[in-house]
Scaffold this active site. Structure first.
Site, mmCIF file in Angstrom:
data_model
loop_
_atom_site.group_PDB
_atom_site.id
_atom_site.type_symbol
_atom_site.label_atom_id
_atom_site.label_comp_id
_atom_site.label_asym_id
_atom_site.label_seq_id
_atom_site.Cartn_x
_atom_site.Cartn_y
_atom_site.Cartn_z
ATOM 1 N N GLY A 126 -14.130 5.831 -8.580
ATOM 2 C CA GLY A 126 -12.750 6.012 -9.028
ATOM 3 C C GLY A 126 -11.724 5.933 -7.917
ATOM 4 N N HIS A 176 -3.950 0.936 8.416
ATOM 5 C CA HIS A 176 -4.518 0.628 7.100
ATOM 6 C C HIS A 176 -5.995 0.250 7.219
ATOM 7 C CE1 HIS A 176 -4.403 -0.570 2.862
ATOM 8 N NE2 HIS A 176 -5.269 -1.497 3.238
ATOM 9 N N CYS A 205 0.486 3.451 3.144
ATOM 10 C CA CYS A 205 1.200 2.888 4.295
ATOM 11 C C CYS A 205 2.693 3.207 4.183
ATOM 12 C CB CYS A 205 0.980 1.371 4.383
ATOM 13 S SG CYS A 205 -0.615 0.912 5.095
ATOM 14 N N HIS A 227 -10.169 13.643 0.814
ATOM 15 C CA HIS A 227 -9.638 14.756 0.022
ATOM 16 C C HIS A 227 -10.196 16.062 0.597
ATOM 17 C CE1 HIS A 227 -8.488 12.355 -3.710
ATOM 18 N NE2 HIS A 227 -9.340 11.506 -3.147
ATOM 19 N N HIS A 255 -6.615 2.674 0.623
ATOM 20 C CA HIS A 255 -6.306 3.057 2.021
ATOM 21 C C HIS A 255 -7.135 4.318 2.221
ATOM 22 C CE1 HIS A 255 -3.080 3.670 5.366
ATOM 23 N NE2 HIS A 255 -3.987 4.626 5.518
ATOM 24 N N ASP A 306 -1.708 16.479 -2.179
ATOM 25 C CA ASP A 306 -1.920 15.538 -3.276
ATOM 26 C C ASP A 306 -0.893 15.826 -4.376
ATOM 27 O OD1 ASP A 306 -4.635 13.716 -4.228
ATOM 28 O OD2 ASP A 306 -3.170 14.288 -5.757
ATOM 29 N N HIS A 316 -8.887 7.635 2.573
ATOM 30 C CA HIS A 316 -8.328 8.993 2.518
ATOM 31 C C HIS A 316 -9.429 9.997 2.253
ATOM 32 C CE1 HIS A 316 -7.950 7.044 -1.422
ATOM 33 N NE2 HIS A 316 -8.143 8.228 -1.980
ATOM 34 N N CYS A 343 0.834 -1.199 0.000
ATOM 35 C CA CYS A 343 0.000 0.000 0.000
ATOM 36 C C CYS A 343 0.878 1.261 0.000
ATOM 37 C CB CYS A 343 -0.915 -0.025 1.227
ATOM 38 S SG CYS A 343 -1.818 1.512 1.441
ATOM 39 N N ASN A 349 -13.732 8.998 -2.131
ATOM 40 C CA ASN A 349 -14.108 8.092 -3.207
ATOM 41 C C ASN A 349 -14.151 6.676 -2.656
ATOM 42 O OD1 ASN A 349 -14.277 10.046 -5.330
ATOM 43 N ND2 ASN A 349 -12.041 10.136 -5.327
HETATM 44 P P1 5GP Z 1 -8.561 8.360 -5.027
HETATM 45 O O1 5GP Z 1 -8.736 8.443 -6.508
HETATM 46 O O2 5GP Z 1 -8.170 6.969 -4.564
HETATM 47 O O3 5GP Z 1 -9.720 8.927 -4.256
HETATM 48 O O4 5GP Z 1 -7.348 9.332 -4.680
HETATM 49 C C1 5GP Z 1 -6.011 8.952 -4.647
HETATM 50 C C2 5GP Z 1 -5.222 10.245 -4.634
HETATM 51 O O5 5GP Z 1 -3.890 9.963 -4.254
HETATM 52 C C3 5GP Z 1 -5.166 10.949 -5.999
HETATM 53 O O6 5GP Z 1 -5.719 12.252 -5.900
HETATM 54 C C4 5GP Z 1 -3.681 10.950 -6.329
HETATM 55 O O7 5GP Z 1 -3.264 12.118 -7.009
HETATM 56 C C5 5GP Z 1 -3.030 10.799 -4.966
HETATM 57 N N1 5GP Z 1 -1.731 10.148 -5.033
HETATM 58 C C6 5GP Z 1 -1.444 8.967 -5.656
HETATM 59 N N2 5GP Z 1 -0.135 8.674 -5.539
HETATM 60 C C7 5GP Z 1 0.408 9.691 -4.809
HETATM 61 C C8 5GP Z 1 1.747 9.945 -4.353
HETATM 62 O O8 5GP Z 1 2.690 9.186 -4.589
HETATM 63 N N3 5GP Z 1 1.947 11.088 -3.628
HETATM 64 C C9 5GP Z 1 0.921 11.963 -3.329
HETATM 65 N N4 5GP Z 1 1.226 13.050 -2.615
HETATM 66 N N5 5GP Z 1 -0.347 11.738 -3.748
HETATM 67 C C10 5GP Z 1 -0.596 10.621 -4.480
HETATM 68 ZN ZN ZN Z 2 -2.349 1.323 3.646
#
Ligand code: 5GP
Ligand code: ZN
Length: 114
Positions: free
Chosen positions: A93, A46, A7, A102, A98, A30, A100, A4, A87
């Site tokens: 999407g 996690h 993590c 936004h 894990h 982000d 999160h 992950c 999400n």
């Molecule tokens: P999801 O689409 O799962 O709701 O959001 C995942 C978020 O994680 C996305 O907005 C993406 O830009 C962010 N993200 C993915 N990989 C990384 C990373 O390596 N570093 C940072 N800071 N954000 C990441």
């Molecule tokens: Zn995790």
């Protein structure tokens, strides 16, 4: 082995720009911001998604809410307004499994979202 990426951020194996942190939560910018302010707040443990949250996570969830409030103040979007997005699953999407939250702000946000 845990693959992950969030993590790994908690373990400091992947560098992130930290906005807020304590023993239970981590908040970071982000990598692909969708608004002038785009911060992710995660529990350090996690939890795969919002559907996995149980009563045992109450304290951590409250900490996430407090962190969101602090970040909104710190980034100066508390008065202009902001959006919290979680999400969940394929149709929404969710790319990282894990939990999160936004935080999006710093511009006018359209409704309904796409
Ligand atoms: P999801 O689409 O799962 O709701 O959001 C995942 C978020 O994680 C996305 O907005 C993406 O830009 C962010 N993200 C993915 N990989 C990384 C990373 O390596 N570093 C940072 N800071 N954000 C990441
Ligand atoms: Zn995790």
């Amino acid at each position: 082995m845990n693959e992950c990426i969030f993590c790994k951020m908690v373990e400091k194996k992947i560098p992130v720009e930290i906005v807020d942190e304590d023993e239970d939560i981590l908040a970071f910018k982000d990598i692909k911001p969708q608004a002038p302010i785009h911060v992710l707040v995660i529990p350090k443990i996690h939890i795969p998604s919002i559907t996995s949250i149980t009563k045992e996570h109450s304290r951590i969830m409250m900490k996430i809410i407090k962190s969101i409030q602090n970040i909104a103040k710190k980034t100066d979007i508390i008065d202009s307004g902001f959006r919290i997005v979680v999400n969940n699953g394929e149709n929404a999407g969710q790319a990282v499994d894990h939990l999160h939250f936004h935080i999006l702000g710093g511009r006018s946000l359209k409704w309904p979202p796409g």
